[in-house]
Scaffold this motif. Structure first.
Motif, mmCIF file in Angstrom:
data_model
loop_
_atom_site.group_PDB
_atom_site.id
_atom_site.type_symbol
_atom_site.label_atom_id
_atom_site.label_comp_id
_atom_site.label_asym_id
_atom_site.label_seq_id
_atom_site.Cartn_x
_atom_site.Cartn_y
_atom_site.Cartn_z
ATOM 1 N N PHE A 49 10.674 -3.069 0.892
ATOM 2 C CA PHE A 49 9.851 -1.884 1.169
ATOM 3 C C PHE A 49 10.630 -0.608 0.880
ATOM 4 C CE2 PHE A 49 9.042 1.531 4.251
ATOM 5 C CZ PHE A 49 7.752 1.883 3.881
ATOM 6 N N ALA A 50 11.878 -0.544 1.377
ATOM 7 C CA ALA A 50 12.697 0.647 1.159
ATOM 8 C C ALA A 50 12.944 0.886 -0.324
ATOM 9 C CB ALA A 50 14.022 0.513 1.914
ATOM 10 N N GLU A 51 13.176 -0.192 -1.068
ATOM 11 C CA GLU A 51 13.420 -0.053 -2.501
ATOM 12 C C GLU A 51 12.163 0.443 -3.232
ATOM 13 O OE1 GLU A 51 14.846 -2.748 -6.350
ATOM 14 O OE2 GLU A 51 15.189 -3.470 -4.305
ATOM 15 N N ILE A 52 11.015 -0.048 -2.834
ATOM 16 C CA ILE A 52 9.770 0.350 -3.494
ATOM 17 C C ILE A 52 9.457 1.821 -3.235
ATOM 18 C CG2 ILE A 52 7.262 0.009 -3.493
ATOM 19 C CD1 ILE A 52 7.903 -3.003 -2.947
ATOM 20 N N VAL A 53 9.511 2.250 -1.982
ATOM 21 C CA VAL A 53 9.163 3.647 -1.700
ATOM 22 C C VAL A 53 10.241 4.601 -2.216
ATOM 23 C CG1 VAL A 53 7.701 3.070 0.269
ATOM 24 C CG2 VAL A 53 10.130 3.578 0.653
ATOM 25 N N CYS A 85 8.189 8.971 -1.775
ATOM 26 C CA CYS A 85 6.727 9.006 -1.743
ATOM 27 C C CYS A 85 6.155 8.985 -0.332
ATOM 28 C CB CYS A 85 6.145 7.867 -2.572
ATOM 29 S SG CYS A 85 6.507 6.205 -1.962
ATOM 30 N N THR A 86 6.909 8.487 0.654
ATOM 31 C CA THR A 86 6.415 8.488 2.026
ATOM 32 C C THR A 86 6.320 9.899 2.598
ATOM 33 O OG1 THR A 86 8.673 8.148 2.846
ATOM 34 C CG2 THR A 86 7.301 6.186 2.534
ATOM 35 N N ALA A 142 -0.907 7.593 -8.172
ATOM 36 C CA ALA A 142 -1.024 8.790 -7.362
ATOM 37 C C ALA A 142 -1.891 9.806 -8.095
ATOM 38 C CB ALA A 142 0.348 9.388 -7.058
ATOM 39 N N CYS A 143 -2.608 10.628 -7.341
ATOM 40 C CA CYS A 143 -3.487 11.625 -7.940
ATOM 41 C C CYS A 143 -3.751 12.732 -6.935
ATOM 42 C CB CYS A 143 -4.804 10.992 -8.375
ATOM 43 S SG CYS A 143 -5.826 10.409 -6.994
ATOM 44 N N ARG A 144 -4.549 13.685 -7.364
ATOM 45 C CA ARG A 144 -5.062 14.718 -6.477
ATOM 46 C C ARG A 144 -6.578 14.691 -6.537
ATOM 47 N NH1 ARG A 144 -0.887 17.982 -4.706
ATOM 48 N NH2 ARG A 144 -2.365 19.456 -3.767
ATOM 49 N N VAL A 145 -7.192 14.854 -5.372
ATOM 50 C CA VAL A 145 -8.643 15.003 -5.266
ATOM 51 C C VAL A 145 -8.891 16.377 -4.663
ATOM 52 C CG1 VAL A 145 -10.795 14.057 -4.352
ATOM 53 C CG2 VAL A 145 -8.897 12.520 -4.920
ATOM 54 N N TRP A 146 -9.422 17.289 -5.475
ATOM 55 C CA TRP A 146 -9.414 18.696 -5.125
ATOM 56 C C TRP A 146 -7.957 19.099 -4.834
ATOM 57 C CZ3 TRP A 146 -13.661 15.930 -2.776
ATOM 58 C CH2 TRP A 146 -14.889 16.181 -3.386
ATOM 59 N N THR A 149 8.523 7.204 -7.435
ATOM 60 C CA THR A 149 8.573 8.639 -7.115
ATOM 61 C C THR A 149 7.338 9.401 -7.568
ATOM 62 O OG1 THR A 149 9.722 9.131 -9.178
ATOM 63 C CG2 THR A 149 11.088 8.634 -7.248
ATOM 64 N N PHE A 150 6.612 8.879 -8.558
ATOM 65 C CA PHE A 150 5.390 9.529 -9.045
ATOM 66 C C PHE A 150 5.629 10.972 -9.474
ATOM 67 C CE2 PHE A 150 4.229 6.286 -5.925
ATOM 68 C CZ PHE A 150 3.361 5.495 -6.660
#
Length: 265
Positions: free
Chosen positions: A95-99, A110-111, A66-70, A103-104
């Protein structure tokens, strides 16, 4: 692993710079940034979530960046979900476990945390075409792990050929488990996806040869997918979706997708 990343860098050339990478088992993800945009990319975070045996084995799970662009927040997750025709509910749980686990550094799932989230990989969802009671693709019939060769052969015949307009394989894709799960809210709720059936043939289970020649041990399926979720008020448009038919190093065909993401500057 280093050879894999180096190969991508060599293919992209000097106009792109690898800003960040992450690995979980044999799952890898890397973000390459166009050199003129690179100064605007910042605030990198990494996350992984294993969903294999005991929820610790790294043969299945997700790896993300995960990152920010501007002022735009971006998240990319590469996942490998549970295999086999009869494991749709387990894939939804993966899928539920991954998202939930990736948490980043955010305080919410994260969704809900990013302007744009791209979720991709060997998601392993299958098609229930030819399964009694599964005409709608909603998993209402009994799905056997080991399909009969007769059913597989009929599915292969129903797919048509690579050069057609996709109309013949649309009937098969109508029983796609991932689409059904997304529409029912069982997984990938709020995500969008391009028209896989119109774009390309099923990416699994193919012979290790150019083109789309399917093995009869498994039902053909669009296992390899790219989905995205965009926050309200910003836009995302798909510009490309294709499968690399000529790559013959796996029983999957890799998929490429282009997305035009609206940026907040």
């Amino acid at each position: 692993e280093s050879d894999w990343f180096a190969g991508i860098a060599a293919t992209l050339g000097d106009s792109y710079v690898m800003h960040c990478k992450n690995t979980l088992g044999q799952m890898r993800i890397a973000v390459f940034v166009r050199a003129d945009v690179a100064p605007a990319v910042h605030s990198w975070h990494k996350a992984t979530e294993a969903t294999g045996l005991g929820h610790v084995m790294a043969n299945k799970g997700g790896v993300g960046l995960a990152c920010r662009v501007w002022d735009t927040s971006l998240c990319f997750i590469n996942a490998h979900l549970a295999a086999h025709d009869d494991m749709c509910m387990r894939r939804n749980d993966d899928f539920a476990e991954i998202v939930g686990g990736c948490t980043f550094g955010e305080k919410v799932e994260c969704t809900q945390a990013f302007h744009h989230l791209v979720f991709m990989g060997d998601l392993n969802y299958r098609c229930e075409w030819g399964v009694k009671g599964s005409g709608t693709g909603l998993g209402t019939g009994k799905v056997d792990r080991n399909p009969t060769k007769e059913r597989v052969r009929r599915m292969i015949s129903a797919l048509g050929t690579e050069g057609d307009d996709g109309a013949t394989r649309a009937e098969v894709f109508a029983t796609d488990q991932l689409t059904a799960a997304r529409m029912a809210g069982d997984a990938f709720m709020g995500f969008e996806e391009g028209n896989c059936a119109a774009a390309h043939m099923p990416t699994f289970k193919v012979q290790r040869a150019p083109g789309f020649e399917y093995k009869e041990q498994r039902t053909p399926a669009w296992c390899d997918r790219v989905l995205w979720k965009t926050a309200e008020g910003v836009g995302c448009r798909q510009t490309r979706l294709a499968a690399a038919a000529q790559i013959a190093t796996s029983d999957h065909k890799p998929v490429t997708a282009g997305l035009a993401l609206e940026m907040i500057v």
